[in-house]
Design a protein around this motif. Structure first.
Motif, PDB file in Angstrom:
ATOM      1  N   ASP A  23      61.888  -7.025 -10.152  1.00  0.00           N
ATOM      2  CA  ASP A  23      60.531  -6.495  -9.648  1.00  0.00           C
ATOM      3  C   ASP A  23      60.244  -5.079 -10.603  1.00  0.00           C
ATOM      4  OD1 ASP A  23      59.819  -9.007  -8.333  1.00  0.00           O
ATOM      5  OD2 ASP A  23      60.620  -8.073  -6.294  1.00  0.00           O
ATOM      6  N   GLU A  91      51.159  -3.463 -15.838  1.00  0.00           N
ATOM      7  CA  GLU A  91      51.675  -4.757 -15.646  1.00  0.00           C
ATOM      8  C   GLU A  91      51.636  -4.832 -14.088  1.00  0.00           C
ATOM      9  OE1 GLU A  91      56.247  -3.412 -15.884  1.00  0.00           O
ATOM     10  OE2 GLU A  91      54.892  -2.280 -16.746  1.00  0.00           O
ATOM     11  N   PRO A  92      51.466  -6.307 -13.581  1.00  0.00           N
ATOM     12  CA  PRO A  92      51.316  -6.501 -12.364  1.00  0.00           C
ATOM     13  C   PRO A  92      52.811  -5.995 -11.584  1.00  0.00           C
ATOM     14  CG  PRO A  92      51.139  -8.265 -13.559  1.00  0.00           C
ATOM     15  CD  PRO A  92      51.585  -7.303 -14.290  1.00  0.00           C
ATOM     16  N   GLN A  94      54.997  -5.965  -7.618  1.00  0.00           N
ATOM     17  CA  GLN A  94      55.407  -6.669  -6.580  1.00  0.00           C
ATOM     18  C   GLN A  94      55.330  -5.895  -5.303  1.00  0.00           C
ATOM     19  OE1 GLN A  94      55.980  -9.874  -5.790  1.00  0.00           O
ATOM     20  NE2 GLN A  94      56.505  -9.476  -3.740  1.00  0.00           N
ATOM     21  N   LEU A 128      48.492  -5.451  -7.706  1.00  0.00           N
ATOM     22  CA  LEU A 128      49.444  -6.246  -6.836  1.00  0.00           C
ATOM     23  C   LEU A 128      49.445  -7.586  -7.122  1.00  0.00           C
ATOM     24  CD1 LEU A 128      51.447  -5.450  -4.545  1.00  0.00           C
ATOM     25  CD2 LEU A 128      49.384  -6.188  -2.838  1.00  0.00           C
ATOM     26  N   LYS A 129      50.656  -8.180  -7.130  1.00  0.00           N
ATOM     27  CA  LYS A 129      50.951  -9.660  -7.364  1.00  0.00           C
ATOM     28  C   LYS A 129      50.541 -10.700  -6.129  1.00  0.00           C
ATOM     29  CE  LYS A 129      54.668  -9.472 -10.505  1.00  0.00           C
ATOM     30  NZ  LYS A 129      56.124 -10.075 -10.808  1.00  0.00           N
ATOM     31  N   PRO A 130      50.096 -11.679  -6.410  1.00  0.00           N
ATOM     32  CA  PRO A 130      50.021 -12.314  -5.114  1.00  0.00           C
ATOM     33  C   PRO A 130      51.590 -12.530  -4.349  1.00  0.00           C
ATOM     34  CG  PRO A 130      49.054 -13.829  -6.937  1.00  0.00           C
ATOM     35  CD  PRO A 130      49.748 -12.413  -7.484  1.00  0.00           C
ATOM     36  N   ARG A 131      51.152 -12.415  -3.011  1.00  0.00           N
ATOM     37  CA  ARG A 131      52.446 -12.401  -2.116  1.00  0.00           C
ATOM     38  C   ARG A 131      53.277 -11.049  -2.123  1.00  0.00           C
ATOM     39  NH1 ARG A 131      52.022 -17.545  -3.704  1.00  0.00           N
ATOM     40  NH2 ARG A 131      53.566 -17.523  -5.210  1.00  0.00           N
ATOM     41  N   GLY A 132      52.343 -10.074  -3.020  1.00  0.00           N
ATOM     42  CA  GLY A 132      53.094  -8.839  -2.891  1.00  0.00           C
ATOM     43  C   GLY A 132      52.536  -7.657  -1.787  1.00  0.00           C
ATOM     44  N   LYS A 186      49.090  -9.353  -0.103  1.00  0.00           N
ATOM     45  CA  LYS A 186      48.164  -9.839  -1.049  1.00  0.00           C
ATOM     46  C   LYS A 186      48.398 -11.414  -0.999  1.00  0.00           C
ATOM     47  CE  LYS A 186      45.612  -9.929  -5.375  1.00  0.00           C
ATOM     48  NZ  LYS A 186      45.720  -9.185  -6.612  1.00  0.00           N
ATOM     49  N   LYS A 188      47.859 -15.612  -1.989  1.00  0.00           N
ATOM     50  CA  LYS A 188      47.985 -16.283  -2.979  1.00  0.00           C
ATOM     51  C   LYS A 188      46.810 -16.141  -4.003  1.00  0.00           C
ATOM     52  CE  LYS A 188      50.639 -19.965  -0.903  1.00  0.00           C
ATOM     53  NZ  LYS A 188      50.919 -21.478  -0.671  1.00  0.00           N
TER      54      LYS A 188
END
Length: 188
Positions: A23, A91-92, A94, A128-132, A186, A188
């Motif tokens: 990550d 970059e995204p 986690q 932030l990524k989804p589910r981060g 975050k 989905k």
């Protein structure tokens, strides 16, 4: 048991749950490097940890801690304000973490501030990524701290509930401005 843990221990347990090998993560306020170290350990050899602080002492202390624990190569330590994240991270991510206030055992006149924290927090939320996971630990018992905490509280309260879950933990019956932990997930 939750009641017997320090806020920082809760934060590290959340890292255990959300951050995994490979990550990319951000420590927006390195301080003494404890969160940076934990993030380096969780992200592993294939992960990437970006650490920010405006104080040379924080960077040097964090660097020494990471070297001592054999994980320095996993981190990019940046001597710059956290509101400049966009210049270094595209970059995204986690997870991200902020510890608001001042460097423990450091110069107490150098503090995080409402405007730069707001910019940095918005940047991190966008990355932030989804589910981060996002973490903000607000220490606010110093001049300017309450204003910053209130601003962060309002910003997080206004996040769209269809996109984010935000939880807040505080010691409700403790005097003298105990720290407040904000946890952002975050969806989905």
């Amino acid at each position: 048991m939750l009641f017997e843990k320090k806020m920082t221990e809760i934060v590290h347990e959340l890292f255990d749950e959300f951050v995994h090998e490979g990550d990319t993560v951000i420590d927006a306020t390195m301080g003494n490097g404890n969160d940076t170290l934990k993030l380096c350990q969780r992200a592993g050899a294939h992960g990437k940890v970006y650490g920010f602080d405006i104080q040379e002492a924080a960077l040097e202390h964090t660097k020494a801690l990471l070297i001592k624990n054999g994980v320095y190569e996993r981190a990019t330590l940046i001597l710059d304000s956290h509101d400049q994240i966009f210049r270094y991270v595209t970059e995204p991510v986690q997870a991200f973490v902020f510890n608001l206030g001042y460097l423990p055992e450091g110069d107490k006149s150098v503090i995080t501030k409402k405007d730069t924290t707001a910019d940095a927090l918005k940047q991190c939320l966008n990355l932030l990524k989804p589910r981060g996971l996002g973490i903000v630990l607000a220490y606010y018992g110093h001049e300017g701290g309450l204003e910053e905490k209130n601003f962060v509280d309002k910003l997080l309260m206004e996040l769209p509930p269809k996109k984010y879950d935000v939880l807040m933990v505080k010691n409700h019956n403790r005097a003298h401005t105990p720290p407040i932990l904000y946890m952002i997930k975050k969806k989905k």
